[in-house]
Design an enzyme around this catalytic site. Structure first.
Site, PDB file in Angstrom:
ATOM      1  N   GLU A 128     -21.806  -6.988 -45.607  1.00  0.00           N
ATOM      2  CA  GLU A 128     -21.095  -7.587 -44.472  1.00  0.00           C
ATOM      3  C   GLU A 128     -20.919  -6.596 -43.330  1.00  0.00           C
ATOM      4  OE1 GLU A 128     -20.203  -7.714 -47.616  1.00  0.00           O
ATOM      5  OE2 GLU A 128     -19.963  -9.820 -48.212  1.00  0.00           O
ATOM      6  N   PHE A 130     -20.538   5.865 -40.509  1.00  0.00           N
ATOM      7  CA  PHE A 130     -21.925   6.101 -40.883  1.00  0.00           C
ATOM      8  C   PHE A 130     -22.481   4.853 -41.582  1.00  0.00           C
ATOM      9  CE2 PHE A 130     -21.401   8.997 -44.973  1.00  0.00           C
ATOM     10  CZ  PHE A 130     -20.847   7.941 -45.655  1.00  0.00           C
ATOM     11  N   ASP A 162     -29.641  11.448 -44.011  1.00  0.00           N
ATOM     12  CA  ASP A 162     -29.720  10.983 -45.398  1.00  0.00           C
ATOM     13  C   ASP A 162     -28.380  10.415 -45.874  1.00  0.00           C
ATOM     14  OD1 ASP A 162     -29.256  13.945 -45.092  1.00  0.00           O
ATOM     15  OD2 ASP A 162     -28.567  13.694 -47.157  1.00  0.00           O
ATOM     16  N   ASN A 190     -31.453  16.390 -45.128  1.00  0.00           N
ATOM     17  CA  ASN A 190     -31.059  17.731 -45.590  1.00  0.00           C
ATOM     18  C   ASN A 190     -30.264  17.644 -46.899  1.00  0.00           C
ATOM     19  OD1 ASN A 190     -28.835  16.552 -44.458  1.00  0.00           O
ATOM     20  ND2 ASN A 190     -28.200  18.320 -43.252  1.00  0.00           N
ATOM     21  N   THR A 201     -27.569  16.461 -47.525  1.00  0.00           N
ATOM     22  CA  THR A 201     -26.211  16.951 -47.249  1.00  0.00           C
ATOM     23  C   THR A 201     -25.542  16.043 -46.237  1.00  0.00           C
ATOM     24  OG1 THR A 201     -27.068  19.215 -47.427  1.00  0.00           O
ATOM     25  CG2 THR A 201     -24.907  18.987 -46.430  1.00  0.00           C
ATOM     26  N   TYR A 254     -30.121  22.566 -40.461  1.00  0.00           N
ATOM     27  CA  TYR A 254     -29.353  23.010 -39.287  1.00  0.00           C
ATOM     28  C   TYR A 254     -29.195  24.523 -39.349  1.00  0.00           C
ATOM     29  CZ  TYR A 254     -28.105  18.091 -38.640  1.00  0.00           C
ATOM     30  OH  TYR A 254     -28.154  16.740 -38.433  1.00  0.00           O
TER      31      TYR A 254
HETATM   32  N1  TP9 Z   1     -17.296   7.463 -44.014  1.00  0.00           N
HETATM   33  C1  TP9 Z   1     -17.682   6.637 -43.026  1.00  0.00           C
HETATM   34  C2  TP9 Z   1     -17.776   5.171 -43.290  1.00  0.00           C
HETATM   35  N2  TP9 Z   1     -18.008   7.076 -41.807  1.00  0.00           N
HETATM   36  C3  TP9 Z   1     -17.932   8.394 -41.545  1.00  0.00           C
HETATM   37  N3  TP9 Z   1     -18.251   8.794 -40.323  1.00  0.00           N
HETATM   38  C4  TP9 Z   1     -17.531   9.306 -42.549  1.00  0.00           C
HETATM   39  C5  TP9 Z   1     -17.232   8.795 -43.782  1.00  0.00           C
HETATM   40  C6  TP9 Z   1     -17.428  10.784 -42.308  1.00  0.00           C
HETATM   41  N4  TP9 Z   1     -18.679  11.299 -41.903  1.00  0.00           N
HETATM   42  S1  TP9 Z   1     -20.974  11.997 -40.362  1.00  0.00           S
HETATM   43  C7  TP9 Z   1     -20.872  12.133 -42.066  1.00  0.00           C
HETATM   44  C8  TP9 Z   1     -19.697  11.736 -42.669  1.00  0.00           C
HETATM   45  C9  TP9 Z   1     -19.510  11.813 -44.159  1.00  0.00           C
HETATM   46  C10 TP9 Z   1     -22.049  12.696 -42.794  1.00  0.00           C
HETATM   47  C11 TP9 Z   1     -23.362  12.429 -42.189  1.00  0.00           C
HETATM   48  O1  TP9 Z   1     -24.372  12.983 -43.003  1.00  0.00           O
HETATM   49  P1  TP9 Z   1     -25.866  12.617 -42.680  1.00  0.00           P
HETATM   50  O2  TP9 Z   1     -26.707  13.128 -43.776  1.00  0.00           O
HETATM   51  O3  TP9 Z   1     -25.977  11.179 -42.359  1.00  0.00           O
HETATM   52  O4  TP9 Z   1     -26.128  13.425 -41.334  1.00  0.00           O
HETATM   53  P2  TP9 Z   1     -26.224  15.039 -41.129  1.00  0.00           P
HETATM   54  O5  TP9 Z   1     -27.417  15.237 -40.272  1.00  0.00           O
HETATM   55  O6  TP9 Z   1     -24.958  15.448 -40.456  1.00  0.00           O
HETATM   56  O7  TP9 Z   1     -26.419  15.675 -42.467  1.00  0.00           O
HETATM   57 MG    MG Z   2     -27.701  14.898 -43.936  1.00  0.00          MG
END
Ligand code: TP9
Ligand code: MG
Length: 573
Positions: free
Chosen positions: A57, A438, A463, A490, A492, A561
């Site tokens: 949803e 995200f 990812d 990554n 991560t 990074y």
């Molecule tokens: N839960 C939700 C629904 N939204 C957000 N923004 C978070 C938690 C906190 N943010 S931005 C992020 C988090 C956990 C991680 C992003 O990781 P990625 O692999 O998608 O990007 P990168 O390039 O920073 O590793």
């Molecule tokens: Mg990542």
């Protein structure tokens, strides 16, 4: 005037009337997941409105948000009761914080059986959604559905635009009580553009703004999305060009001036000095003595602290809403009116004004150009600036002039997207500034591709964010949407690792590290063709292939990074 149409034997129900009224208001799609209310509604009974089945949803909410944002008309999303509604709530949160006119709909228990937190799957939906919506109501009498939809649309299309919510008890949804198939429905008065506040005396305030502009040496226009919604983009551009005033935008308003326009000083993020290892905010705002924030909206994450650099500044706030945040932004002049009306007024009040001398940002542009051209073949994965530079190159090759959309999910890479991604039209770059959930990427790319069917859509996702919502790969495959997705991998949650480094000077692995996903296999398992790319040449070739394919395509790019524990530069957030 139109009538509620029904099949030959069935009587019209509230469900028919609901869909017909949504259609009257220009809603083309209802994105969602249907539950047991399927017994009370069939989505193909009203012509001109399609149901798009999603896997989650949240996807439905964001796809509706983006389709509504680009078309400028309300669009709808749907959930079943209880957990369907709570899953949808993050999509609703996205459209309230990102300002999109979404009509969110959720089924509810039978009207005689609404005992929230006691009845099976029954929650107090209106109480849950009300604080994050413009309007939230439960249907009580079937024949009132037309009026409720009208109220929902009006609220959604009033600045700040946002979501409206209607809770639909399943028995009432399937009921025909009081619904007359022969009765003519009143004309649907869908606002052609959002309804905004207009403060008495705004013209005098606009004249004060014009006086400030006349005496300013280095004025800067800071443009937000309300300017796009008001239809002011051509007028802003004409004014900027006539007076030689640079334009800086929020994440959301990228594309107000095309990518390569001389007056386009870019979009800003609080991470930019750190990413570029350069005093970017100081270069952009330091010499400015007048900041005209046009369509300003704090939710777009361009904070006053970002422009408070260098020379003393006067500020003008132009917005179709009264100032909600005087604690952080108390402008010299506050103009509450339609943005287009303001720009036209300012234009007329400054006809004899000579063009200004722009302050120089060449050192910043040189730094950006050098950074993007980075020729290094990194052994531990590409760098995100190289990825976005490749996406820009191919977008320029494949999109007609002024077309194309680059969508960004949420992660550290998103701030590189804000800074570097091409946007040659308003909403040519899409990300979620206000909500930043995200998983935004796939549904936003769906909405963009549905809104702009003939144009290329590129998506960059990390990812972490991508795999939080990757089940909807199957949806883009089923709909055969030619979206080219680049997953920067990554293993991560990189942005969060950055914060750990900032706060603790080290990373704590279990909180941010994954063991790895094969995104090529994941895509293929969902019916999406995919490949891996390890360097610029491979990525450029893959992007060109994806753009030509006419079907969804995914490219996994191992990345890294460069921040070291405690090493990332300044954050202006
Ligand atoms: N839960 C939700 C629904 N939204 C957000 N923004 C978070 C938690 C906190 N943010 S931005 C992020 C988090 C956990 C991680 C992003 O990781 P990625 O692999 O998608 O990007 P990168 O390039 O920073 O590793
Ligand atoms: Mg990542």
């Amino acid at each position: 005037m139109s009538r509620v149409s029904t099949g030959p034997s069935s009587k019209p129900t509230a469900a028919h009337a609901l869909l017909a009224r949504l259609r009257d208001h220009g809603v083309e799609k209802v994105f969602g997941v249907v539950g047991r209310e399927a017994a009370s509604i069939l989505f193909d009974e009203v012509e001109g409105i399609d149901f798009v089945l999603t896997r989650h949803e949240f996807t439905a909410g964001v796809a509706a948000d983006v389709l509504a944002r680009i078309t400028g008309r309300p669009q709808a999303c749907w959930a079943t009761l209880g957990p369907g509604m709570t899953n949808l709530s993050t999509g609703i949160a996205t459209s309230v914080l990102d300002r999109s006119p979404v009509i969110a709909l959720a089924a509810q228990s039978e009207s005689h059986d609404i005992f929230p937190n006691d009845t099976h799957q029954c929650l107090d939906s209106v109480s849950i959604i009300a604080p994050m919506s413009k309007y939230a109501v439960e249907l009580e009498r079937p024949h009132e559905i037309t009026d409720l939809v009208d109220s929902a649309v009006t609220a959604a299309m009033t600045e700040p635009v946002g979501p409206s919510f209607i809770s639909l008890p399943v028995d009432l949804l399937g009921s025909s009580e009081g619904i007359d198939a022969e009765a003519e429905r009143p004309l649907a008065r869908t606002p052609g553009k959002p309804i905004g506040a207009v403060q008495d005396g705004w013209e005098q305030a606009a004249d004060e703004a014009a006086e400030l502009l006349k005496t300013a040496r280095h004025p800067v226009l800071v443009v937000g999305a309300a300017a796009i919604r008001s239809g002011a983009v051509p007028a802003v551009r004409a004014l900027a060009e006539r007076l030689n005033v640079p334009v800086i935008t929020t994440y959301i308003a990228k594309g107000v001036l095309p990518h390569g326009h001389e007056l386009n000083y870019g979009a800003v993020t609080g991470y930019m000095d750190g990413i570029l290892d350069f005093p970017a905010l100081e270069t952009l705002f330091g010499p400015a003595d007048l900041i005209l924030t046009v369509g300003y909206d704090y939710a777009e994450d361009l904070r006053p602290s970002m422009w408070q650099k260098g020379a003393e500044k006067k500020t003008v706030r132009v917005s179709p809403t009264a100032n909600p945040i005087p604690r952080v932004y108390r402008p010299t002049v506050d103009v509450v009116t339609d943005v287009l009306a303001f720009v036209e007024h300012l234009d007329a009040a400054t006809v004899s004004l000579e063009a200004k001398e722009r302050h120089d940002i060449e050192p910043l542009r040189a730094r950006v150009a050098e950074f993007l051209a980075d020729p290094t073949a990194y052994e531990d994965g590409m760098r995100v600036h190289q990825v976005i530079d490749s996406m820009n190159t191919v977008m320029e090759e494949v999109a007609e002039s002024g077309e194309g959309t680059i969508v960004s999910d949420i992660g550290f890479f998103r701030h590189y997207g804000v800074l570097f991604a091409r946007a040659d039209q308003p909403f040519g770059f899409l990300t979620s500034a206000g909500c930043s959930s995200f998983g935004y990427g796939i549904p936003a790319a769906m909405g963009a591709q549905l809104a702009r069917p003939g144009q290329p859509t590129f998506l960059i996702a990390g990812d972490g964010g991508f795999h939080s919502n990757s089940a909807d790969l199957e949806t883009i495959a089923r709909l055969n949407l030619p979206i080219v997705t680049v997953v920067v991998n990554n293993d991560t949650n990189g942005l969060i690792e950055l914060y750990q480094n900032l706060g603790h000077r080290r990373s704590h692995d279990p909180a941010v590290k994954f063991t790895g996903v094969d995104f090529v296999a994941l895509a293929e398992a969902n019916g999406v063709e995919a490949t891996k790319a390890a360097d610029r040449q491979e990525l450029l070739a893959a992007l060109r292939k994806g753009a030509e394919l006419g079907r969804p395509f995914l490219i996994e790019v191992p990345i890294n990074y460069d921040f070291q524990p405690g090493g990332f530069g300044a954050l202006s957030i």
